[in-house]
Design a protein around this motif. Structure first.
Motif, mmCIF file in Angstrom:
data_model
loop_
_atom_site.group_PDB
_atom_site.id
_atom_site.type_symbol
_atom_site.label_atom_id
_atom_site.label_comp_id
_atom_site.label_asym_id
_atom_site.label_seq_id
_atom_site.Cartn_x
_atom_site.Cartn_y
_atom_site.Cartn_z
ATOM 1 N N GLU A 55 -7.689 4.930 -10.272
ATOM 2 C CA GLU A 55 -7.876 3.472 -10.320
ATOM 3 C C GLU A 55 -7.831 2.933 -8.900
ATOM 4 O OE1 GLU A 55 -6.445 -0.545 -12.675
ATOM 5 O OE2 GLU A 55 -5.294 1.303 -12.897
ATOM 6 N N THR A 56 -8.887 2.256 -8.530
ATOM 7 C CA THR A 56 -9.010 1.732 -7.173
ATOM 8 C C THR A 56 -8.522 0.294 -7.108
ATOM 9 O OG1 THR A 56 -10.975 3.112 -6.849
ATOM 10 C CG2 THR A 56 -10.576 1.368 -5.235
ATOM 11 N N PRO A 57 -7.555 0.004 -6.252
ATOM 12 C CA PRO A 57 -7.066 -1.373 -6.124
ATOM 13 C C PRO A 57 -7.988 -2.196 -5.229
ATOM 14 C CG PRO A 57 -5.925 0.013 -4.580
ATOM 15 C CD PRO A 57 -6.827 0.927 -5.370
ATOM 16 N N ASP A 58 -7.789 -3.486 -5.250
ATOM 17 C CA ASP A 58 -8.505 -4.359 -4.317
ATOM 18 C C ASP A 58 -7.842 -4.289 -2.940
ATOM 19 O OD1 ASP A 58 -10.307 -5.512 -6.307
ATOM 20 O OD2 ASP A 58 -8.524 -6.541 -7.070
ATOM 21 N N VAL A 59 -6.514 -4.250 -2.956
ATOM 22 C CA VAL A 59 -5.737 -4.237 -1.710
ATOM 23 C C VAL A 59 -4.717 -3.109 -1.766
ATOM 24 C CG1 VAL A 59 -4.161 -5.528 -0.211
ATOM 25 C CG2 VAL A 59 -6.016 -6.730 -1.396
ATOM 26 N N LEU A 60 -4.672 -2.307 -0.716
ATOM 27 C CA LEU A 60 -3.693 -1.233 -0.603
ATOM 28 C C LEU A 60 -2.672 -1.593 0.455
ATOM 29 C CD1 LEU A 60 -2.604 1.662 -1.058
ATOM 30 C CD2 LEU A 60 -4.243 2.419 0.700
ATOM 31 N N LEU A 61 -1.389 -1.610 0.070
ATOM 32 C CA LEU A 61 -0.302 -1.802 1.020
ATOM 33 C C LEU A 61 0.089 -0.425 1.536
ATOM 34 C CD1 LEU A 61 1.879 -4.339 -1.035
ATOM 35 C CD2 LEU A 61 -0.055 -4.808 0.477
ATOM 36 N N LEU A 62 -0.147 -0.167 2.799
ATOM 37 C CA LEU A 62 -0.006 1.184 3.345
ATOM 38 C C LEU A 62 1.026 1.244 4.456
ATOM 39 C CD1 LEU A 62 -1.105 4.135 3.477
ATOM 40 C CD2 LEU A 62 -2.765 3.288 5.163
ATOM 41 N N ASP A 63 2.002 2.132 4.283
ATOM 42 C CA ASP A 63 2.972 2.381 5.341
ATOM 43 C C ASP A 63 2.333 3.292 6.394
ATOM 44 O OD1 ASP A 63 5.314 2.446 6.774
ATOM 45 O OD2 ASP A 63 6.317 3.892 5.472
ATOM 46 N N ILE A 64 2.787 3.181 7.644
ATOM 47 C CA ILE A 64 2.222 4.006 8.710
ATOM 48 C C ILE A 64 2.714 5.446 8.614
ATOM 49 C CG2 ILE A 64 2.266 4.428 11.210
ATOM 50 C CD1 ILE A 64 2.063 1.486 11.672
ATOM 51 N N GLN A 65 3.989 5.616 8.297
ATOM 52 C CA GLN A 65 4.562 6.958 8.266
ATOM 53 C C GLN A 65 4.850 7.406 6.836
ATOM 54 O OE1 GLN A 65 7.927 7.006 11.060
ATOM 55 N NE2 GLN A 65 6.681 8.284 12.386
ATOM 56 N N LEU A 66 4.028 8.329 6.353
ATOM 57 C CA LEU A 66 4.269 8.965 5.061
ATOM 58 C C LEU A 66 4.652 10.417 5.337
ATOM 59 C CD1 LEU A 66 1.291 7.470 3.019
ATOM 60 C CD2 LEU A 66 3.695 6.799 2.924
ATOM 61 N N PRO A 67 5.302 11.080 4.401
ATOM 62 C CA PRO A 67 5.820 12.429 4.655
ATOM 63 C C PRO A 67 4.779 13.449 5.093
ATOM 64 C CG PRO A 67 6.786 11.533 2.663
ATOM 65 C CD PRO A 67 5.694 10.590 3.070
ATOM 66 N N ASP A 68 3.568 13.337 4.553
ATOM 67 C CA ASP A 68 2.561 14.366 4.833
ATOM 68 C C ASP A 68 1.426 13.917 5.748
ATOM 69 O OD1 ASP A 68 1.645 12.603 2.949
ATOM 70 O OD2 ASP A 68 0.724 14.114 1.664
ATOM 71 N N GLN A 69 1.191 12.611 5.835
ATOM 72 C CA GLN A 69 0.110 12.099 6.665
ATOM 73 C C GLN A 69 0.502 10.750 7.244
ATOM 74 O OE1 GLN A 69 -3.129 12.851 3.518
ATOM 75 N NE2 GLN A 69 -4.293 13.018 5.413
ATOM 76 N N THR A 70 -0.074 10.424 8.389
ATOM 77 C CA THR A 70 0.196 9.118 8.986
ATOM 78 C C THR A 70 -0.864 8.118 8.545
ATOM 79 O OG1 THR A 70 -1.084 9.658 10.971
ATOM 80 C CG2 THR A 70 1.284 10.154 11.010
ATOM 81 N N GLY A 71 -0.515 6.862 8.652
ATOM 82 C CA GLY A 71 -1.438 5.812 8.243
ATOM 83 C C GLY A 71 -2.747 5.834 8.998
ATOM 84 N N ASP A 72 -2.689 6.119 10.315
ATOM 85 C CA ASP A 72 -3.932 6.110 11.090
ATOM 86 C C ASP A 72 -4.840 7.273 10.696
ATOM 87 O OD1 ASP A 72 -1.859 7.693 12.339
ATOM 88 O OD2 ASP A 72 -3.214 7.981 14.027
ATOM 89 N N GLU A 73 -4.265 8.327 10.119
ATOM 90 C CA GLU A 73 -5.081 9.434 9.606
ATOM 91 C C GLU A 73 -5.692 9.064 8.259
ATOM 92 O OE1 GLU A 73 -2.645 13.305 11.392
ATOM 93 O OE2 GLU A 73 -2.071 12.463 9.445
ATOM 94 N N LEU A 74 -4.923 8.356 7.446
ATOM 95 C CA LEU A 74 -5.358 8.035 6.088
ATOM 96 C C LEU A 74 -6.409 6.934 6.017
ATOM 97 C CD1 LEU A 74 -1.950 8.231 4.200
ATOM 98 C CD2 LEU A 74 -4.007 9.544 3.628
ATOM 99 N N VAL A 75 -6.289 5.938 6.877
ATOM 100 C CA VAL A 75 -7.189 4.779 6.790
ATOM 101 C C VAL A 75 -8.667 5.175 6.817
ATOM 102 C CG1 VAL A 75 -7.981 2.686 7.963
ATOM 103 C CG2 VAL A 75 -5.542 3.059 7.609
ATOM 104 N N PRO A 76 -9.125 5.963 7.790
ATOM 105 C CA PRO A 76 -10.552 6.333 7.790
ATOM 106 C C PRO A 76 -10.971 7.117 6.557
ATOM 107 C CG PRO A 76 -9.532 6.824 9.923
ATOM 108 C CD PRO A 76 -8.425 6.532 8.957
ATOM 109 N N VAL A 77 -10.076 7.991 6.074
ATOM 110 C CA VAL A 77 -10.384 8.796 4.882
ATOM 111 C C VAL A 77 -10.541 7.886 3.671
ATOM 112 C CG1 VAL A 77 -9.515 10.560 3.305
ATOM 113 C CG2 VAL A 77 -9.179 10.818 5.771
ATOM 114 N N ILE A 78 -9.611 6.968 3.512
ATOM 115 C CA ILE A 78 -9.649 6.053 2.359
ATOM 116 C C ILE A 78 -10.903 5.185 2.391
ATOM 117 C CG2 ILE A 78 -8.521 4.049 1.299
ATOM 118 C CD1 ILE A 78 -5.842 5.288 2.314
ATOM 119 N N LEU A 79 -11.195 4.624 3.559
ATOM 120 C CA LEU A 79 -12.338 3.715 3.649
ATOM 121 C C LEU A 79 -13.676 4.439 3.508
ATOM 122 C CD1 LEU A 79 -11.139 1.291 6.461
ATOM 123 C CD2 LEU A 79 -11.164 0.935 3.988
#
Length: 220
Positions: A55-79
């Motif tokens: 299920e895809t949300p309209d808005v994702l609240l994303l922390d920068i530091q997650l246990p396995d990946q950082t936010g700056d790594e995740l943002v391009p992948v998600i978008l």
């Protein structure tokens, strides 16, 4: 709600954060605002990406530091996978540098976990509506940093190559005589250069000259 969010429209949100208190805090906020609906909560990047496929949300609240990946790594992948998702970074990092990095990566907003409920909701509404939301205190510091960069660029382009060389020697603690010997100039000529540099940088003594040069990155 902000004016450009149609009345009665539901904003689907999801949160990715490895702190249960933060996730529970969002879960407690959502019922207060009828136009918000929480579609998922995730504790790491792997479960986040898996959940977004369901299920895809309209808005994702994303922390920068997650246990396995950082936010700056995740943002391009998600978008890349879900270009319509608006990403609002929610973090403890009170840093214009981090904010600029996340926005450059594609995030649509940046807010601190210390923000009150109305500020968080405003951030959600703003990015949902296509705007950019940066917590005011951080935005002010980003603008200040930007103005310093512009000032440094203006000053740097206003200095001649010889003035840049002499400025570096001054920062390194060289006297007029020492600089003159290095550059095969007379001490008087070096003194004139020093005066011109101080005028251009708008300072009236060497200590202030050195401090400003270092602050603006004009010398190392």
């Amino acid at each position: 709600m902000v004016e450009n969010v149609p009345s009665g429209e539901i904003i689907k949100i999801a949160i990715a954060d490895d702190h249960p208190l933060v996730i529970n805090g969002v879960k407690n906020i959502v019922p207060i605002y009828p136009h918000l609906r929480l579609t998922g909560s995730y504790y790491d990047g792997k479960t986040l990406l898996s959940g977004l496929a369901g299920e895809t949300p309209d808005v994702l609240l994303l922390d920068i530091q997650l246990p396995d990946q950082t936010g700056d790594e995740l943002v391009p992948v998600i978008l890349k996978r879900y270009p319509d998702i608006k990403i609002l970074v929610v973090t403890n990092f009170d840093s214009p540098l981090y904010a600029n990095t996340m926005l450059t990566k594609g995030a649509h907003g940046y807010i601190l976990k210390t923000a009150d409920n109305p500020t968080l909701v405003k951030g959600i509404e703003t990015v949902y509506s296509g705007g950019e939301f940066i917590e005011p205190a951080i935005k002010e510091r980003m603008e200040l940093a930007s103005s310093k960069i512009q000032e440094a660029w203006t000053l740097m382009t206003g200095l001649t190559p010889r003035e840049k060389d002499i400025l570096q020697y001054i920062v390194n603690g060289y006297t007029n005589k020492m600089i003159a010997e290095k550059l095969f100039l007379s001490p008087k000529t070096v003194d004139n250069y020093r005066t011109h540099i101080m005028i251009k940088l708008d300072v009236n003594h060497v200590a202030a000259l050195v401090k400003k040069a270092l602050q603006l990155g004009l010398a190392e």
